[in-house]
Design an enzyme around this catalytic site. Structure first.
Site, PDB file in Angstrom:
ATOM      1  N   THR A  40      -1.539   8.859  -9.724  1.00 49.19           N
ATOM      2  CA  THR A  40      -2.354  10.242  -9.110  1.00 49.19           C
ATOM      3  C   THR A  40      -1.562  10.500  -7.796  1.00 49.19           C
ATOM      4  O   THR A  40      -1.131  10.933  -7.272  1.00 49.19           O
ATOM      5  CB  THR A  40      -3.604   9.002  -8.009  1.00 49.19           C
ATOM      6  OG1 THR A  40      -4.347   8.639  -8.811  1.00 49.19           O
ATOM      7  CG2 THR A  40      -3.965   9.710  -7.262  1.00 49.19           C
ATOM      8  N   CYS A  41      -0.158   9.692  -7.744  1.00 50.23           N
ATOM      9  CA  CYS A  41       0.434   9.532  -5.882  1.00 50.23           C
ATOM     10  C   CYS A  41       1.709  10.936  -6.649  1.00 50.23           C
ATOM     11  O   CYS A  41       1.997  11.615  -6.245  1.00 50.23           O
ATOM     12  CB  CYS A  41       1.913   8.965  -6.293  1.00 50.23           C
ATOM     13  SG  CYS A  41       3.153   8.883  -5.088  1.00 50.23           S
ATOM     14  N   GLY A 144      -4.859   1.955 -10.970  1.00 52.87           N
ATOM     15  CA  GLY A 144      -5.116   2.946 -10.097  1.00 52.87           C
ATOM     16  C   GLY A 144      -6.209   2.690  -8.844  1.00 52.87           C
ATOM     17  O   GLY A 144      -7.376   1.999  -9.631  1.00 52.87           O
ATOM     18  N   SER A 145      -6.294   3.892  -9.214  1.00 49.69           N
ATOM     19  CA  SER A 145      -8.258   4.385  -8.309  1.00 49.69           C
ATOM     20  C   SER A 145      -8.227   5.652  -8.560  1.00 49.69           C
ATOM     21  O   SER A 145      -7.640   6.631  -8.816  1.00 49.69           O
ATOM     22  CB  SER A 145      -7.925   4.343  -6.842  1.00 49.69           C
ATOM     23  OG  SER A 145      -6.412   4.638  -6.661  1.00 49.69           O
ATOM     24  N   VAL A 237     -23.484  11.773   7.306  1.00 46.90           N
ATOM     25  CA  VAL A 237     -24.220  12.383   6.513  1.00 46.90           C
ATOM     26  C   VAL A 237     -24.913  12.108   5.378  1.00 46.90           C
ATOM     27  O   VAL A 237     -24.785  11.175   4.527  1.00 46.90           O
ATOM     28  CB  VAL A 237     -22.256  13.184   5.621  1.00 46.90           C
ATOM     29  CG1 VAL A 237     -23.058  14.615   4.377  1.00 46.90           C
ATOM     30  CG2 VAL A 237     -21.230  13.891   6.614  1.00 46.90           C
ATOM     31  N   ASP A 313      -3.383  -0.074  -7.226  1.00 49.88           N
ATOM     32  CA  ASP A 313      -4.236   0.302  -5.831  1.00 49.88           C
ATOM     33  C   ASP A 313      -5.578  -0.361  -6.703  1.00 49.88           C
ATOM     34  O   ASP A 313      -6.707  -0.342  -6.335  1.00 49.88           O
ATOM     35  CB  ASP A 313      -5.059   1.411  -6.469  1.00 49.88           C
ATOM     36  CG  ASP A 313      -4.289   3.095  -5.376  1.00 49.88           C
ATOM     37  OD1 ASP A 313      -2.874   2.055  -4.256  1.00 49.88           O
ATOM     38  OD2 ASP A 313      -4.429   3.966  -5.720  1.00 49.88           O
ATOM     39  N   ALA A 321       1.554   3.753  -2.183  1.00 52.71           N
ATOM     40  CA  ALA A 321       2.647   3.985  -3.234  1.00 52.71           C
ATOM     41  C   ALA A 321       4.009   2.935  -3.232  1.00 52.71           C
ATOM     42  O   ALA A 321       3.655   2.472  -4.553  1.00 52.71           O
ATOM     43  CB  ALA A 321       2.685   6.078  -3.719  1.00 52.71           C
ATOM     44  N   HIS A 445      23.476   9.072  19.241  1.00 50.85           N
ATOM     45  CA  HIS A 445      22.553   9.623  20.380  1.00 50.85           C
ATOM     46  C   HIS A 445      22.992  10.865  20.260  1.00 50.85           C
ATOM     47  O   HIS A 445      24.430  11.587  19.854  1.00 50.85           O
ATOM     48  CB  HIS A 445      22.950   9.612  22.554  1.00 50.85           C
ATOM     49  CG  HIS A 445      22.794   9.754  23.023  1.00 50.85           C
ATOM     50  ND1 HIS A 445      20.684  11.054  23.652  1.00 50.85           N
ATOM     51  CD2 HIS A 445      22.803  11.586  23.625  1.00 50.85           C
ATOM     52  CE1 HIS A 445      20.797  11.656  24.200  1.00 50.85           C
ATOM     53  NE2 HIS A 445      22.318  12.166  24.943  1.00 50.85           N
TER      54      HIS A 445
END
Ligand code: FAD
Ligand code: NAI
Length: 466
Positions: A40-41, A144-145, A237, A313, A321, A445
């Site tokens: 998916t990633c 995964g998902s 919804v 996932d 990830a 800085h």
């Protein structure tokens, strides 16, 4: 064919697990049903969304901010086709990179859909229907998902889209309605707002980004509203009707009340993701899942069936990830006889909007609920020299430290580069550091990172520039 380890799925969890296992001398194979690696990633998640976030940010900067910097240009023209190609090139570069790494580490790749026939046996079905049985000592499930769906609202990936369709739009919708004010809704909502959409987000809860520190969420909502986001919070919804001109969404107060309607050219459903275990044969094997369909594992990522492990996932925990990757490394190390471990208290999370939102460790709400006394050090970017000169003063750094020991318990940042800045806090926390440790570390800085130091100083009320 016989292996020490077969990993199912080559997303960030799976491919990283396979590489680490191969590094440790395990004979390793992976099975992937997609044509490309990275899950998916890399294919439809982190990578393409960040490509569009980057490109749309540049477009918005050129359109709205260049003049102020003294850079005169004609108003920039959007070439969405080219922007989509830019995205795809990034995706291809990354997925090919994984292919290269698998080869380099001598990991065998089976292209096809895996089913676990029995512990130690993975059946791979190719696209042409061919079957192979692969023998292995251990199996890691890293499947995964998938997108969570709303009952009665059918995703067609054209007018009612998931994140996958929202990454592929070929024209800018005039009105985009997003269901869900989570990470996907706000990131992809940002992409299309910057390119010209009017974006309305309908969220069930009375806040955005559930799980994030409440103060951060409230401030971030204000920033997004200034950018043009419209929010309908506490709204449920109930219906989506497709017509010739788009979609009519009906929503009503979550607590009950009169329904309202809203018109959209495109609706993005972004209400979460669900673990993906379809076709693996887990029920037949008796692999236990929790009530949300996630595979149950012990502290060593083992399921209740010997020789079958799961990561990423598809198990509990944040769907991120880097969490999947760290679990991949840990389980590979465990299988190689080492002491693999993931520190779930220190997993950063980043929303890649502008400004970015980044956090690690506990939120104020979590500390209050746990009854832990803490001190807060907060420093706004309006008081940071670099942010001032760059005109990127939205946001702040907040450090939460234990009231007794001063140990850093959580750090939350809204601001430009927050996703990079957070890692200083990650390292400090991984080493069990205190806010004083951060405050006494010299920071260059002028950098945005000085705001992290100042927030750490502010824990003891001794920030210099505030
Ligand atoms: P996945 O990446 O889902 O990979 C699983 C793989 O298994 C897939 O390739 C799939 O084809 C394969 N597979 C499944 N079943 C089988 C089978 N039976 N046989 C063979 N192969 C199989 N996370 C972040 O940390 N940062 C981000 O910026 C970020 N952005 C995101 C943006 C979007 C739009 C989305 C949707 C998600 C995003 N995520 C992000 C979440 C991240 O993508 C996931 O947490 C991560 O991909 C999970 O990795 P995984 O290895 O567990 O599973
Ligand atoms: P999410 O869980 O972040 O947010 C879903 C939102 O939808 C929540 O605010 C929830 O309250 C709301 N919701 C649920 N049901 C609803 C309903 N019926 N009506 C209205 N609102 C409803 O899920 P999201 O954004 O879909 O992302 C999925 C996963 O992908 C997340 O878990 C995240 O970790 C991961 N991801 C991570 C990214 C990152 O790290 N930058 C980027 C994108 C996704």
């Amino acid at each position: 064919m016989s292996y020490d380890l077969v990993v199912i799925g080559t997303g960030p969890g799976g491919y990283v697990c396979a590489i680490r296992a191969a590094q440790l001398g395990l004979k390793t194979a992976v099975v992937e049903k997609r044509k490309t690696h990275g899950g998916t990633c890399l294919n439809v998640g982190c990578i393409p969304s960040k490509a569009l976030l980057h490109a749309s940010h540049m477009f918005e900067d050129a359109r709205d901010h260049f003049a102020k910097l003294g850079i005169g240009i004609n108003p920039p023209k959007l070439d969405l086709k080219q922007m989509q190609s830019f995205k795809q090139e990034g995706v291809d570069g990354n997925t090919k990179g994984v292919e290269f790494l698998l080869k380099k580490n001598k990991i065998d790749v089976f292209q096809g859909t895996a089913r676990i026939a029995a512990a130690g046996q993975v059946e791979v079905t190719g696209e042409d229907g061919s079957n192979q049985l692969v023998q292995t000592k251990n199996i890691v499930i890293a499947t995964g998902s998938d997108v969570a769906r709303l009952p009665g609202i059918e995703i067609d990936e054209k007018t009612i889209v998931s994140s996958t369709g929202a990454l592929e739009l070929q024209s800018v919708p005039k009105r985009l309605v997003v269901i869900g004010a989570g990470v996907i809704g706000l990131e992809l909502g940002s992409v299309w707002r910057r390119l010209g959409s009017e974006v309305t987000v309908v969220e069930y809860l009375d806040r955005i980004l559930p799980g994030m520190d409440g103060d951060v969420a409230k401030n971030f909502q204000r920033i997004l509203s200034k950018q043009g986001f419209q929010f309908k919070l506490g709204a449920k919804v109930t219906k989506a009707e497709k017509g010739a001109k788009g979609v009519t969404l009906t929503f009503e107060p979550a607590a009950g009340g009169n329904p309202e309607k809203i018109e959209a050219d495109v609706v993005l459903v972004a209400i979460g993701r669900v673990p993906y275990t379809q076709g693996l044969g887990l029920d037949e094997l008796g692999v236990q899942k929790d009530n949300r369909g996630r595979i149950l594992t012990d502290a060593h990522f083992s399921t209740n069936v010997t020789g079958i492990y799961a990561i990423g996932d598809v198990i509990a925990g944040p769907m991120l990830a880097h969490k999947a990757e760290d679990e991949g490394v840990a389980v590979a190390e465990i299988l190689a006889g080492k002491a693999g471990h993931v520190n779930y208290d220190v997993i950063p999370s980043v929303v890649y909007t502008f400004p970015e939102v980044a956090s690690v460790g506990k939120t104020e709400e979590e500390l209050k609920a746990a009854g832990i006394a803490y001190n807060v050090g907060k420093f706004p970017f309006t008081a940071n020299g670099r942010a001032k000169v760059n005109h990127t003063t939205d946001g702040f750094v907040k450090v939460l430290a234990d009231a007794t020991t001063d140990k850093v318990l959580g750090v939350h940042i809204i601001g430009a580069e927050a996703g990079n800045l957070i890692h200083e806090a990650v390292i400090a926390m991984e080493f069990g550091g205190s806010s004083e440790d951060i405050a006494r570390s010299c920071h260059a800085h002028p950098t945005l990172a000085e705001a992290v130091k100042e927030a750490a100083l502010a824990v003891e009320k001794r920030a210099i520039h505030m």
